[in-house]
Design a protein around this motif. Structure first.
Motif, PDB file in Angstrom:
ATOM      1  N   HIS A 132       1.640  -1.236  -0.343  1.00  0.00           N
ATOM      2  CA  HIS A 132       0.076  -0.177  -0.287  1.00  0.00           C
ATOM      3  C   HIS A 132       1.081   1.410   0.124  1.00  0.00           C
ATOM      4  CE1 HIS A 132      -2.841  -2.539   2.155  1.00  0.00           C
ATOM      5  NE2 HIS A 132      -2.798  -3.472   0.963  1.00  0.00           N
ATOM      6  N   ILE A 133       0.237   2.142  -0.334  1.00  0.00           N
ATOM      7  CA  ILE A 133       0.917   3.559  -0.512  1.00  0.00           C
ATOM      8  C   ILE A 133       0.873   4.843  -0.585  1.00  0.00           C
ATOM      9  CG2 ILE A 133       0.741   4.172  -3.364  1.00  0.00           C
ATOM     10  CD1 ILE A 133       3.843   4.950  -2.597  1.00  0.00           C
ATOM     11  N   TYR A 134       0.908   5.610   0.430  1.00  0.00           N
ATOM     12  CA  TYR A 134      -0.052   6.307   0.882  1.00  0.00           C
ATOM     13  C   TYR A 134       0.724   8.019   0.346  1.00  0.00           C
ATOM     14  CZ  TYR A 134      -3.508   3.952   3.345  1.00  0.00           C
ATOM     15  OH  TYR A 134      -4.524   3.820   3.778  1.00  0.00           O
ATOM     16  N   PHE A 135       0.301   8.946  -0.117  1.00  0.00           N
ATOM     17  CA  PHE A 135       1.314  10.167  -0.373  1.00  0.00           C
ATOM     18  C   PHE A 135       0.626  11.264   0.595  1.00  0.00           C
ATOM     19  CE2 PHE A 135       1.012   8.346  -4.366  1.00  0.00           C
ATOM     20  CZ  PHE A 135       2.162   8.621  -4.980  1.00  0.00           C
ATOM     21  N   LEU A 136       1.014  11.532   1.406  1.00  0.00           N
ATOM     22  CA  LEU A 136       0.740  13.221   2.576  1.00  0.00           C
ATOM     23  C   LEU A 136       1.356  13.872   2.481  1.00  0.00           C
ATOM     24  CD1 LEU A 136       1.376   9.810   4.287  1.00  0.00           C
ATOM     25  CD2 LEU A 136      -0.461  10.526   5.589  1.00  0.00           C
ATOM     26  N   TYR A 137       0.967  15.503   2.730  1.00  0.00           N
ATOM     27  CA  TYR A 137       1.668  16.737   2.851  1.00  0.00           C
ATOM     28  C   TYR A 137       1.465  17.696   4.226  1.00  0.00           C
ATOM     29  CZ  TYR A 137      -3.123  18.916   2.318  1.00  0.00           C
ATOM     30  OH  TYR A 137      -4.323  19.570   1.898  1.00  0.00           O
ATOM     31  N   ARG A 138       1.984  18.027   4.484  1.00  0.00           N
ATOM     32  CA  ARG A 138       1.657  18.988   5.984  1.00  0.00           C
ATOM     33  C   ARG A 138       1.907  20.330   5.604  1.00  0.00           C
ATOM     34  NH1 ARG A 138       2.694  17.085  11.595  1.00  0.00           N
ATOM     35  NH2 ARG A 138       3.125  15.364  11.382  1.00  0.00           N
ATOM     36  N   PRO A 139       0.385  20.924   6.450  1.00  0.00           N
ATOM     37  CA  PRO A 139       0.868  22.352   6.137  1.00  0.00           C
ATOM     38  C   PRO A 139       1.949  22.748   7.116  1.00  0.00           C
ATOM     39  CG  PRO A 139      -1.233  21.195   6.802  1.00  0.00           C
ATOM     40  CD  PRO A 139      -0.589  20.697   6.958  1.00  0.00           C
ATOM     41  N   LYS A 140       2.572  23.977   6.945  1.00  0.00           N
ATOM     42  CA  LYS A 140       3.527  25.247   7.508  1.00  0.00           C
ATOM     43  C   LYS A 140       2.765  25.426   9.292  1.00  0.00           C
ATOM     44  CE  LYS A 140       5.626  27.153   3.384  1.00  0.00           C
ATOM     45  NZ  LYS A 140       5.748  28.658   2.651  1.00  0.00           N
ATOM     46  N   VAL A 141       4.083  25.669   9.842  1.00  0.00           N
ATOM     47  CA  VAL A 141       3.910  26.056  11.337  1.00  0.00           C
ATOM     48  C   VAL A 141       2.882  26.681  11.069  1.00  0.00           C
ATOM     49  CG1 VAL A 141       4.722  26.780  13.019  1.00  0.00           C
ATOM     50  CG2 VAL A 141       6.190  25.122  11.878  1.00  0.00           C
ATOM     51  N   THR A 143      -0.253  27.422  10.347  1.00  0.00           N
ATOM     52  CA  THR A 143      -1.046  27.244   8.822  1.00  0.00           C
ATOM     53  C   THR A 143      -1.753  25.593   9.359  1.00  0.00           C
ATOM     54  OG1 THR A 143       0.652  28.412   7.325  1.00  0.00           O
ATOM     55  CG2 THR A 143      -1.166  27.064   6.422  1.00  0.00           C
ATOM     56  N   GLU A 144      -3.484  25.993   9.683  1.00  0.00           N
ATOM     57  CA  GLU A 144      -4.666  25.363   9.417  1.00  0.00           C
ATOM     58  C   GLU A 144      -4.920  24.462   8.413  1.00  0.00           C
ATOM     59  OE1 GLU A 144      -5.487  23.308  12.246  1.00  0.00           O
ATOM     60  OE2 GLU A 144      -3.635  24.181  14.163  1.00  0.00           O
ATOM     61  N   GLU A 145      -4.782  25.647   7.564  1.00  0.00           N
ATOM     62  CA  GLU A 145      -5.590  25.268   6.356  1.00  0.00           C
ATOM     63  C   GLU A 145      -4.730  24.962   4.958  1.00  0.00           C
ATOM     64  OE1 GLU A 145      -9.230  26.464   5.362  1.00  0.00           O
ATOM     65  OE2 GLU A 145     -10.551  25.092   7.783  1.00  0.00           O
ATOM     66  N   GLY A 211       0.555  12.816  13.000  1.00  0.00           N
ATOM     67  CA  GLY A 211      -0.041  13.980  14.398  1.00  0.00           C
ATOM     68  C   GLY A 211       0.892  14.946  14.214  1.00  0.00           C
ATOM     69  N   ALA A 212      -0.839  16.016  15.078  1.00  0.00           N
ATOM     70  CA  ALA A 212      -0.013  17.846  15.304  1.00  0.00           C
ATOM     71  C   ALA A 212       0.303  17.357  16.656  1.00  0.00           C
ATOM     72  CB  ALA A 212      -1.907  18.361  15.181  1.00  0.00           C
ATOM     73  N   TYR A 213       1.068  18.620  16.633  1.00  0.00           N
ATOM     74  CA  TYR A 213       1.779  18.757  17.753  1.00  0.00           C
ATOM     75  C   TYR A 213       2.388  20.815  18.526  1.00  0.00           C
ATOM     76  CZ  TYR A 213       6.261  19.096  14.498  1.00  0.00           C
ATOM     77  OH  TYR A 213       7.056  19.353  13.672  1.00  0.00           O
ATOM     78  N   THR A 214       3.025  20.334  19.566  1.00  0.00           N
ATOM     79  CA  THR A 214       2.904  21.977  20.228  1.00  0.00           C
ATOM     80  C   THR A 214       4.468  21.726  20.128  1.00  0.00           C
ATOM     81  OG1 THR A 214       2.223  21.515  21.844  1.00  0.00           O
ATOM     82  CG2 THR A 214       0.679  23.166  20.077  1.00  0.00           C
ATOM     83  N   TYR A 215       5.163  22.892  20.141  1.00  0.00           N
ATOM     84  CA  TYR A 215       6.371  22.874  20.448  1.00  0.00           C
ATOM     85  C   TYR A 215       6.569  24.740  21.022  1.00  0.00           C
ATOM     86  CZ  TYR A 215       7.665  24.592  15.986  1.00  0.00           C
ATOM     87  OH  TYR A 215       7.938  25.557  14.640  1.00  0.00           O
ATOM     88  N   ALA A 226       0.349  21.656  12.307  1.00  0.00           N
ATOM     89  CA  ALA A 226      -1.222  20.581  12.198  1.00  0.00           C
ATOM     90  C   ALA A 226      -0.440  19.552  11.854  1.00  0.00           C
ATOM     91  CB  ALA A 226      -1.718  21.568  11.125  1.00  0.00           C
ATOM     92  N   ALA A 227      -1.637  18.777  11.440  1.00  0.00           N
ATOM     93  CA  ALA A 227      -1.614  17.334  11.332  1.00  0.00           C
ATOM     94  C   ALA A 227      -2.154  17.332   9.210  1.00  0.00           C
ATOM     95  CB  ALA A 227      -2.708  16.375  11.907  1.00  0.00           C
ATOM     96  N   ALA A 228      -0.746  16.327   9.418  1.00  0.00           N
ATOM     97  CA  ALA A 228      -0.661  16.095   7.817  1.00  0.00           C
ATOM     98  C   ALA A 228      -1.878  15.902   7.956  1.00  0.00           C
ATOM     99  CB  ALA A 228       0.058  14.743   7.590  1.00  0.00           C
ATOM    100  N   ARG A 229      -2.015  15.667   5.506  1.00  0.00           N
ATOM    101  CA  ARG A 229      -3.370  15.736   5.320  1.00  0.00           C
ATOM    102  C   ARG A 229      -3.350  14.612   4.454  1.00  0.00           C
ATOM    103  NH1 ARG A 229      -4.752  19.112   8.754  1.00  0.00           N
ATOM    104  NH2 ARG A 229      -5.624  21.023   8.418  1.00  0.00           N
ATOM    105  N   PRO A 230      -3.856  13.312   4.506  1.00  0.00           N
ATOM    106  CA  PRO A 230      -3.456  11.781   3.371  1.00  0.00           C
ATOM    107  C   PRO A 230      -4.181  12.708   2.142  1.00  0.00           C
ATOM    108  CG  PRO A 230      -5.132  11.360   4.704  1.00  0.00           C
ATOM    109  CD  PRO A 230      -4.652  12.658   5.197  1.00  0.00           C
ATOM    110  N   ALA A 231      -3.547  12.772   1.029  1.00  0.00           N
ATOM    111  CA  ALA A 231      -4.072  12.772  -0.913  1.00  0.00           C
ATOM    112  C   ALA A 231      -4.108  12.045  -1.809  1.00  0.00           C
ATOM    113  CB  ALA A 231      -3.172  14.313  -1.386  1.00  0.00           C
ATOM    114  N   ALA A 232      -3.601  11.256  -0.965  1.00  0.00           N
ATOM    115  CA  ALA A 232      -3.858   9.242  -1.808  1.00  0.00           C
ATOM    116  C   ALA A 232      -3.592   8.244  -1.521  1.00  0.00           C
ATOM    117  CB  ALA A 232      -3.340   9.820  -3.630  1.00  0.00           C
TER     118      ALA A 232
END
Length: 404
Positions: A132-141, A143-145, A211-215, A226-232
């Motif tokens: 199985h393959i997934y493509f995921l992207y993570r927004p910038k710090v 940046t929620e959307e 997942g999302a995290y704070t620092y 913000a958490a990563a978003r699966p795109a495919a």
């Protein structure tokens, strides 16, 4: 003496009646148990119980035309015991298989740590691995959307093998892709660097990775990622097309083992493919060439690959280092080369039609890819569940073609 019978004996078989009349003796019903010297009956095996019930049933059919309700009940009871025994045996065998799988896994890890050569650590042709393959992207710090590539901090390829030595458990590799997108599918030759950022065997670690995290920072205080978003999501194969030159002893070199990461997307569907997939360079069916950098070679010129510090590069055992033969980049074959965090990659366009890229038997390989992909179509909910993620934390908008 001639035996007498009740009215219930009218259903007895003629042969049995005639046999009794000729012998002048009444058949005695077989005993269900034979006591031992101490007066106790030994525990009988399933086979012995079945034989006793069969003899008892045969006698009753001969005498009165049908077995008694008690005998039928006993027969069913013995059958149920057999089924329970089979289930117990099957369970034991399943437990044994799990133990064996775990033992094999431990042995592989021990080999990996000790540097001992594995049978799969030799370059070869054909399909090396599938899964199985997934493509995921993570927004910038902060940046929620995300609304475009400009709002993305990282782009990842997640590989979850379903064949070969990593087919058990939830083994996975996380590959970070440079330029935050795949090479342009229409380009003749485009090279983008990649990095094996993480390798794991537990699905729970994926939530930690995506997942999302704070620092805390000294200058800006608390920051939120913000958490990563699966795109495919789809099915992939790592395939090495046979180079005819490799059949010659004089030409059997590592460069003859070109390795492609070919994939076919199952989620989103064709109708839901949108701007997200287009900007990330994800095709409904595509392939890229994978090469691995010698961790001992310094980065120079262009491309520089990931250019990470030497201490964070892949720590290969000697037998894998020997495959490089002083070459800075070689095909990712054997697959073991991407089993080490810190492995630096080159992700290169494959401009030909997929079946042409897959070599001599490319059409058959592509048909197999189509078949596997069709069998693995899952809903968006199932795709998130496979990653151990939830809609609440991981918006599914991207799987519908929309930025999220």
């Amino acid at each position: 003496m001639v035996s007498t019978r009740s009215k219930a004996n009218n259903h007895a078989s003629p042969s049995a009646t005639q046999a009794e009349a000729e012998t002048g003796e009444k058949r005695s019903q077989p005993s269900s148990s034979s006591p031992t010297k101490n007066g106790r009956s030994p525990k009988k095996s399933k086979k012995e119980k079945e034989q006793d019930v069969a003899e008892k049933k045969e006698f009753e059919v001969a005498v009165q035309g049908q077995p008694t309700a008690e005998t039928r009940k006993e027969e069913n009871s013995v059958g149920e015991e057999g089924v329970k025994d089979e289930i117990a045996v099957s369970k034991d065998e399943g437990d044994e298989n799990k133990v064996e799988d775990r033992e094999d896994e431990v042995k592989r890890e021990e080999k990996k740590e000790s540097g001992e050569k594995d049978s799969d650590d030799e370059p070869r042709h054909g399909t090396l691995e599938s899964g199985h393959i997934y493509f995921l992207y993570r927004p910038k710090v902060e940046t929620e959307e995300a609304e475009s590539l400009d709002d993305i901090s990282k782009f990842h390829i997640l590989l979850i093998p379903q064949s070969g030595k990593h087919s058990q458990g939830h083994y996975h590799r996380i590959i970070e892709v440079g330029k935050k997108k795949l090479p342009d599918p229409g380009a003749k030759h485009q090279v983008i660097w990649g990095l094996v950022g993480g390798v794991g065997e537990d699905k729970s670690t994926l939530k930690d990775s995506f997942g999302a995290y704070t620092y805390e920072t000294k200058t800006r205080g608390t920051r939120h990622q913000a958490a990563a978003r699966p795109a495919a999501r789809g099915h992939y194969i790592l395939h090495s097309p046979r180079d005819e030159l490799a059949d010659s002893p004089d030409h059997n070199r590592q460069r003859d083992y070109k390795t492609l990461l070919a994939y076919e997307i199952t989620t989103p569907t064709h109708e839901d493919f949108g701007q997200v997939q287009k900007e990330l360079g994800i095709e409904e069916k595509g392939a890229v060439v994978l090469q691995v950098k010698d961790p001992n070679a310094e980065s120079r010129g262009n491309p520089r690959a990931a250019g990470i510090p030497r201490g964070k590069r892949a720590q290969y055992p000697q037998h894998l280092l020997d495959i490089f033969h002083n070459r800075r980049f070689i095909p990712s074959n054997p697959v073991s080369l991407i089993d080490y965090p810190g492995a630096e990659l080159l992700i290169i366009t494959s401009p030909h039609e997929l079946h042409e890229s897959l070599g001599k038997n490319g059409e058959k390989v592509e048909e197999d890819l189509d078949h596997s992909s069709a069998a693995e179509k899952v809903s968006m909910d199932d795709a998130l569940k496979e990653l151990g993620l939830s809609k609440k934390e991981f918006p599914e908008d991207a799987l519908e073609g929309n930025w999220a």
